[in-house]
Design a protein around this motif. Structure first.
Motif, mmCIF file in Angstrom:
data_model
loop_
_atom_site.group_PDB
_atom_site.id
_atom_site.type_symbol
_atom_site.label_atom_id
_atom_site.label_comp_id
_atom_site.label_asym_id
_atom_site.label_seq_id
_atom_site.Cartn_x
_atom_site.Cartn_y
_atom_site.Cartn_z
ATOM 1 N N LYS A 1 0.886 -1.265 -0.035
ATOM 2 C CA LYS A 1 0.144 0.002 0.100
ATOM 3 C C LYS A 1 0.816 1.348 -0.194
ATOM 4 O O LYS A 1 0.636 2.145 -0.679
ATOM 5 C CB LYS A 1 -0.917 -0.008 1.174
ATOM 6 C CG LYS A 1 -1.940 -1.006 1.014
ATOM 7 C CD LYS A 1 -2.953 -0.854 2.458
ATOM 8 C CE LYS A 1 -4.161 -1.944 2.028
ATOM 9 N NZ LYS A 1 -5.141 -2.072 3.514
ATOM 10 N N LYS A 2 1.849 1.311 0.892
ATOM 11 C CA LYS A 2 2.966 2.491 0.630
ATOM 12 C C LYS A 2 3.569 2.798 -0.512
ATOM 13 O O LYS A 2 3.324 3.566 -1.224
ATOM 14 C CB LYS A 2 3.906 2.230 1.853
ATOM 15 C CG LYS A 2 3.352 2.286 3.281
ATOM 16 C CD LYS A 2 4.469 2.049 4.089
ATOM 17 C CE LYS A 2 3.928 2.260 5.552
ATOM 18 N NZ LYS A 2 4.961 2.220 6.581
ATOM 19 N N LEU A 3 3.895 1.607 -1.061
ATOM 20 C CA LEU A 3 4.706 1.620 -2.595
ATOM 21 C C LEU A 3 3.817 2.232 -3.630
ATOM 22 O O LEU A 3 3.932 3.284 -4.424
ATOM 23 C CB LEU A 3 5.284 0.512 -2.724
ATOM 24 C CG LEU A 3 6.280 -0.309 -1.806
ATOM 25 C CD1 LEU A 3 6.918 -1.571 -2.321
ATOM 26 C CD2 LEU A 3 7.657 0.936 -1.772
ATOM 27 N N ASN A 4 2.632 1.491 -3.658
ATOM 28 C CA ASN A 4 1.725 1.667 -4.802
ATOM 29 C C ASN A 4 0.934 3.034 -4.322
ATOM 30 O O ASN A 4 0.736 4.015 -5.321
ATOM 31 C CB ASN A 4 0.475 0.682 -4.645
ATOM 32 C CG ASN A 4 0.855 -0.546 -5.383
ATOM 33 O OD1 ASN A 4 1.628 -0.690 -6.113
ATOM 34 N ND2 ASN A 4 0.400 -1.698 -4.742
ATOM 35 N N GLY A 5 0.562 3.267 -3.256
ATOM 36 C CA GLY A 5 0.243 4.672 -2.822
ATOM 37 C C GLY A 5 1.108 5.848 -3.259
ATOM 38 O O GLY A 5 0.497 6.986 -3.833
ATOM 39 N N PHE B 1 -5.084 -8.008 -3.472
ATOM 40 C CA PHE B 1 -4.043 -7.208 -4.344
ATOM 41 C C PHE B 1 -4.618 -6.023 -4.752
ATOM 42 O O PHE B 1 -3.926 -4.937 -4.820
ATOM 43 C CB PHE B 1 -3.798 -8.159 -5.673
ATOM 44 C CG PHE B 1 -3.125 -9.496 -5.308
ATOM 45 C CD1 PHE B 1 -2.294 -9.575 -4.319
ATOM 46 C CD2 PHE B 1 -3.378 -10.380 -6.255
ATOM 47 C CE1 PHE B 1 -1.495 -10.772 -4.127
ATOM 48 C CE2 PHE B 1 -2.466 -11.669 -6.141
ATOM 49 C CZ PHE B 1 -1.569 -11.884 -5.161
ATOM 50 N N ILE B 2 -5.908 -5.754 -5.157
ATOM 51 C CA ILE B 2 -6.294 -4.728 -5.480
ATOM 52 C C ILE B 2 -6.515 -3.669 -4.335
ATOM 53 O O ILE B 2 -6.192 -2.207 -4.526
ATOM 54 C CB ILE B 2 -8.018 -4.901 -6.125
ATOM 55 C CG1 ILE B 2 -7.763 -5.935 -7.295
ATOM 56 C CG2 ILE B 2 -8.836 -3.645 -6.417
ATOM 57 C CD1 ILE B 2 -9.254 -6.142 -7.670
ATOM 58 N N ASP B 3 -6.900 -4.140 -3.263
ATOM 59 C CA ASP B 3 -6.913 -3.194 -2.134
ATOM 60 C C ASP B 3 -5.641 -2.732 -1.808
ATOM 61 O O ASP B 3 -5.371 -1.664 -1.095
ATOM 62 C CB ASP B 3 -7.748 -4.129 -1.056
ATOM 63 C CG ASP B 3 -9.200 -3.978 -0.930
ATOM 64 O OD1 ASP B 3 -9.870 -3.437 -1.954
ATOM 65 O OD2 ASP B 3 -9.653 -4.962 -0.194
ATOM 66 N N SER B 4 -4.379 -3.459 -2.155
ATOM 67 C CA SER B 4 -3.268 -3.162 -1.981
ATOM 68 C C SER B 4 -2.652 -2.024 -2.753
ATOM 69 O O SER B 4 -1.607 -1.528 -2.668
ATOM 70 C CB SER B 4 -2.293 -4.188 -1.843
ATOM 71 O OG SER B 4 -2.876 -5.435 -0.768
ATOM 72 N N GLY B 5 -3.316 -1.694 -3.928
ATOM 73 C CA GLY B 5 -3.223 -0.570 -4.689
ATOM 74 C C GLY B 5 -2.589 -1.171 -6.201
ATOM 75 O O GLY B 5 -2.206 -0.154 -6.917
ATOM 76 N N PHE B 6 -2.387 -2.630 -6.278
ATOM 77 C CA PHE B 6 -2.089 -2.855 -7.660
ATOM 78 C C PHE B 6 -2.928 -2.777 -8.783
ATOM 79 O O PHE B 6 -4.310 -2.911 -8.652
ATOM 80 C CB PHE B 6 -1.638 -4.272 -7.495
ATOM 81 C CG PHE B 6 -0.310 -4.831 -6.629
ATOM 82 C CD1 PHE B 6 0.905 -4.204 -7.263
ATOM 83 C CD2 PHE B 6 -0.468 -5.168 -5.530
ATOM 84 C CE1 PHE B 6 1.859 -4.335 -6.402
ATOM 85 C CE2 PHE B 6 0.550 -5.374 -4.697
ATOM 86 C CZ PHE B 6 1.633 -4.959 -5.320
ATOM 87 N N ASP B 7 -2.388 -2.245 -9.881
ATOM 88 C CA ASP B 7 -3.474 -1.934 -11.098
ATOM 89 C C ASP B 7 -3.512 -3.134 -11.980
ATOM 90 O O ASP B 7 -4.223 -3.286 -12.693
ATOM 91 C CB ASP B 7 -2.822 -0.810 -12.034
ATOM 92 C CG ASP B 7 -2.704 0.465 -11.035
ATOM 93 O OD1 ASP B 7 -3.799 0.833 -10.654
ATOM 94 O OD2 ASP B 7 -1.484 0.983 -10.888
ATOM 95 N N ILE B 8 -2.333 -3.972 -11.810
ATOM 96 C CA ILE B 8 -1.864 -5.139 -12.909
ATOM 97 C C ILE B 8 -1.611 -6.455 -12.307
ATOM 98 O O ILE B 8 -0.967 -6.027 -11.275
ATOM 99 C CB ILE B 8 -1.065 -4.843 -13.915
ATOM 100 C CG1 ILE B 8 -1.125 -3.500 -14.392
ATOM 101 C CG2 ILE B 8 -1.138 -5.749 -15.020
ATOM 102 C CD1 ILE B 8 -0.056 -2.776 -15.112
ATOM 103 N N ILE B 9 -2.275 -7.580 -12.723
ATOM 104 C CA ILE B 9 -1.938 -8.821 -12.149
ATOM 105 C C ILE B 9 -1.130 -9.678 -13.308
ATOM 106 O O ILE B 9 -1.707 -9.573 -14.278
ATOM 107 C CB ILE B 9 -2.904 -9.578 -11.475
ATOM 108 C CG1 ILE B 9 -2.428 -10.709 -10.968
ATOM 109 C CG2 ILE B 9 -4.105 -9.927 -12.436
ATOM 110 C CD1 ILE B 9 -1.513 -10.800 -9.608
#
Length: 423
Positions: free
Chosen positions: A293-297, A322-330
């Motif tokens: 979350k920190k990195l993606n945020g 994964f989505i809640d953690s801020g990732f856009d792509i899997i």
């Protein structure tokens, strides 16, 4: 006609692009083995010369511009500073004959010895005075990491030992990153990069094949046990790593600018096996997610870059997190794993995350199927994943050695067939 960059950007923003976007070679988990790259060059009648192995751990071959055009690739990698073994990726290359007899180019600083038993050994940072950190079996096509864990205090391990590789970028390193970004700017393709120090427990990096004499917990089994047995230790390592990464983000952004990249590869930590997950969802949310979350945020607050999470295996139960953690792509969307039905994935998550991969099975269909079977699977995956954008076609992880050229051509032709049918 849209450029490759425009097609990918539309897909990343869940807008219907004019065609399905295609990636090969933009990440170290969406590449092609150097032997297959050479065979594709021959198939398309391109100039024959030794293929550059830009990622020696998996022996991935560089897809040069002429092959990019022949294949229809829409992406490009902004070159990292070094390969998996810590050897700088600079302009100097040298020839090496592989164990299967292919002449390739490897970075000039990389050192490889072939043992009397026919194995190939390579060394961290190309330093033969250090213990070898990679081994290719005599019948192999890529390197395995050699575990070099030294003794450590099992009751009270020092997190500093597992953070020695996480360092602030020097001015010279930042300048090199900028130069690599400038090299791929204006090519008309979506730019993908991997920024330093963001791997958060990636098991490929834990043994530290790039360090000459790594300290701390470096054995894979010991590391996995520590997730449960030493959670405070893990938090200390990840917290330090994240702080360094965030500072490096600032330095990179100041140098390259907010428009340098379209996608940033954040983490390759695998959470899935073929049938289940490596840890519980609760462990993921408690141990890993806060740092993601920190990195993606930070990236989302300061840039327009999209962030990519790699995880193989049966991880459908982690998708919402994964989505809640801020990732856009899997990536790589391993549809053959338990619970990873493509129809379900697209219906359930397709408006919230981009599927980068899932295009064809690289464990069965691509290496062992017929061209007709490859074509059918590719067309079916495009039909399922492409509506509404949110899809970049790639195989499920890297294309492996000994994959039939006819099957690779069938894959590429099927993507083109699907795109032509939709225009």
């Amino acid at each position: 006609m849209q450029t490759g960059k425009q097609v990918v950007v539309d897909s990343l923003n869940h807008r219907q692009p004019s065609r399905v976007a295609l990636d090969f070679g933009a990440t170290t988990c969406s590449g092609i083995h150097c032997s297959v790259v050479a065979e594709l060059r021959s198939h398309y009648g391109l100039d024959q010369h030794p293929v550059k192995v830009h990622e020696a751990y998996q022996m991935l071959g560089l897809i040069e511009d002429d092959l990019v055009e022949a294949m229809g690739v829409d992406t490009v990698m902004a070159q990292p500073l070094a390969n998996h073994f810590g050897v700088p990726l600079v302009d100097e290359w040298k020839e090496w004959r592989t164990l299967w007899g292919q002449d390739v180019l490897i970075p000039a600083g990389m050192e490889i010895d072939v043992t009397p038993e026919g194995e190939a050994l390579t060394y961290p940072q190309g330093d033969r005075s250090a213990p070898a950190s990679g081994r290719m079996p005599a019948s192999g096509y890529f390197f395995d990491t050699i575990i070099r864990q030294e003794e450590f205090d099992e009751d009270d391990p020092d997190p500093r030992d597992n953070t020695e590789e996480f360092t602030l970028l020097t001015d010279a390193q930042v300048a090199a990153i900028k130069a690599h970004a400038d090299e791929v700017k204006g090519l008309g393709r979506a730019v993908v990069t991997a920024l330093p120090n963001t791997n958060i427990g990636d098991i490929a990096a834990v043994p530290a094949a790039f360090l000459k004499r790594p300290k701390g917990i470096r054995d894979i089994a010991e590391w996995y046990m520590s997730i449960v047995a030493r959670p405070e230790f893990m938090h200390q390592v990840f917290s330090y790593q994240t702080d360094i990464a965030l500072e490096n983000f600032k330095r990179v952004l100041a140098a390259v600018g907010p428009d340098a990249y379209d996608v940033v590869f954040i983490c390759g930590t695998d959470f899935g096996t073929q049938i289940s997950t490596f840890c519980s969802l609760e462990t993921f949310q408690e141990v890993y997610s806060p740092y993601y979350k920190k990195l993606n945020g930070w990236i989302h607050d300061n840039t327009s870059w999209k962030t990519l999470k790699h995880s193989c295996g049966a991880v459908e139960s982690f998708y919402s997190s994964f989505i809640d953690s801020g990732f856009d792509i899997i990536n790589p969307v391993q549809c053959s794993a338990a619970g990873m039905d493509p129809e379900h994935l697209k219906k359930t998550y397709g408006d919230r995350i981009v599927f980068w991969g899932g295009g064809v099975d690289t464990q069965k269909t691509l290496p062992f199927g017929t061209p007709e079977e490859v074509r059918a699977e590719v067309l079916e995956r495009c039909r399922i994943f492409s509506p509404g954008g949110g899809f970049v076609f790639n195989a499920i992880h890297n294309v492996q050695a000994r994959t039939p050229t006819a099957n690779m051509v069938a894959l590429l032709d099927a993507v083109k067939e699907f795109n032509q049918a939709g225009t």
